[in-house]
Structure formats: structure tokens, C-alpha cells
Design an enzyme around this catalytic site. Structure first.
Site, PDB file in Angstrom:
ATOM      1  N   CYS A  53       0.820  -1.223   0.000  1.00 31.36           N
ATOM      2  CA  CYS A  53       0.000   0.000   0.000  1.00 31.36           C
ATOM      3  C   CYS A  53       0.847   1.264   0.000  1.00 31.36           C
ATOM      4  CB  CYS A  53      -0.935   0.014   1.210  1.00 31.36           C
ATOM      5  SG  CYS A  53      -0.057   0.046   2.779  1.00 31.36           S
ATOM      6  N   CYS A 122      -2.672  -3.483   8.724  1.00 37.16           N
ATOM      7  CA  CYS A 122      -2.176  -2.156   9.110  1.00 37.16           C
ATOM      8  C   CYS A 122      -1.586  -2.171  10.525  1.00 37.16           C
ATOM      9  CB  CYS A 122      -3.294  -1.117   9.044  1.00 37.16           C
ATOM     10  SG  CYS A 122      -4.203  -1.122   7.490  1.00 37.16           S
TER      11      CYS A 122
HETATM   12 FE1  FES Z   1      -1.470   0.581   4.305  1.00 38.20          FE
HETATM   13 FE2  FES Z   1      -3.262   0.617   6.228  1.00 38.20          FE
HETATM   14  S1  FES Z   1      -3.611   0.523   4.074  1.00 38.20           S
HETATM   15  S2  FES Z   1      -1.128   0.492   6.424  1.00 38.20           S
END
Ligand code: FES
Length: 164
Positions: A53, A122
């Protein structure tokens, strides 16, 4: 509004995918994160990123007498990463190095009383950053201990050479 623009907006209004539901604890830590920021004279620092991400957490620890006196962080990422970093900072503060090293993302999720499944990853960022910051601290400490050992050994050798 032209027809093309209208189509673009209506795309969002008709979104029926899964919704993320954050509980009160997560929302509280997200909107009012504890222990944020940098420690200038940190004992250990680590930055960990999630390549999937692109989010990252930089975490700072201040250690005194084997106790984590302060745990702070800077988050460059999503709301769940902010909330779980805040929760982790509270969990880790006051722990010994050994106790902090066994904190897991499950502990963070338990303290949060749950997290949406899609956001569970996360909670790993801050935990990994904590463990790496402790590693950084331990490496620095062993280097300092080695320097001290060399200094003491050299001092003893010097005294022996001088016949003292
Ligand atoms: Fe990347 Fe939460 S979406 S740490």
C-alpha cells in the site's frame, strides 16, 4: 454539468462494495492519536513500510534502565495505521525490552477490540517498527559496551606498561 462529468460522479454514488466499520476505540485513537512525534535523543529508531500500500511508520523509543520510557511515532499512511500505532505506543510504554519484544499485532487488535479484517495488516506496521527500533537500540548498546570494554582494557594495559 456535461453528461460525461455526471457519469463520473454517479459512479461513486452507486458504490455498493464493502464498507469499513471502525469501532469507537479505533476512531478515538485515529482522531486523537497519543504519543505522536519524534524523540530527538531516541535510544532506537526504525522505519517500516508496507510495499503493497506504500504506507509507513517511523517509530522512536527512549530506553532507561531496560524500560521503554517513551514510545513515539510518525505515520505516513491510513487511518488504521495511525490508530494502531497510537494503541501500540500505549501498550509498549513502561514495558521492559523483553516484554516489548513479545508484543504482537494480535495484542494490538485485542486492545483495539477488533479491526475490520481488510485493515488487520495495518496493525503490523507499528509492531514491526517497535521490534526493529528495539533491535537498533540493542545494536547501539552493544557497540557502546564494546567501546567501554576496549577503553577499560586499554586503560588496564596502559597502567601495566607504566608499572602501576
Ligand atoms: Fe497501508 Fe493501512 S492501508 S497500512
Amino acid at each position: 454539468m456535461d453528461e460525461k462529468k455526471e457519469d463520473e460522479f454517479s459512479r461513486f454514488e452507486t458504490y455498493h462494495g464493502p464498507k469499513l466499520v471502525y469501532n469507537e476505540i479505533l476512531l478515538d485513537h485515529f482522531t486523537n492519536p497519543r504519543n505522536t512525534g519524534e524523540i530527538k535523543d531516541a535510544s532506537g529508531v526504525a522505519m517500516v513500510g508496507d510495499p503493497m500500500c506504500g504506507d509507513s511508520v517511523k517509530l522512536f523509543i527512549k530506553v532507561e534502565n531496560d524500560i521503554l520510557k517513551k514510545v513515539t511515532y510518525q505515520v505516513f499512511g491510513c487511518g488504521a495505521a495511525i490508530a494502531t500505532s497510537s494503541i501500540l505506543s500505549e501498550l509498549a510504554t513502561g514495558k521492559t525490552i523483553d516484554e516489548a519484544l513479545v508484543i504482537t499485532d494480535d495484542d494490538v487488535i485485542e486492545a483495539a477490540k477488533g479491526i475490520p479484517e481488510r485493515k488487520a495488516h495495518c496493525s503490523l506496521l507499528a509492531v514491526q517498527a517497535l521490534h526493529e527500533a528495539i533491535g537498533d537500540y540493542l545494536i547501539k548498546k552493544s557497540q557502546e559496551d564494546n567501546e567501554l570494554f576496549k577503553f577499560r582494557t586499554n586503560s588496564i594495559d596502559e597502567s601495566e606498561r607504566n608499572g602501576k
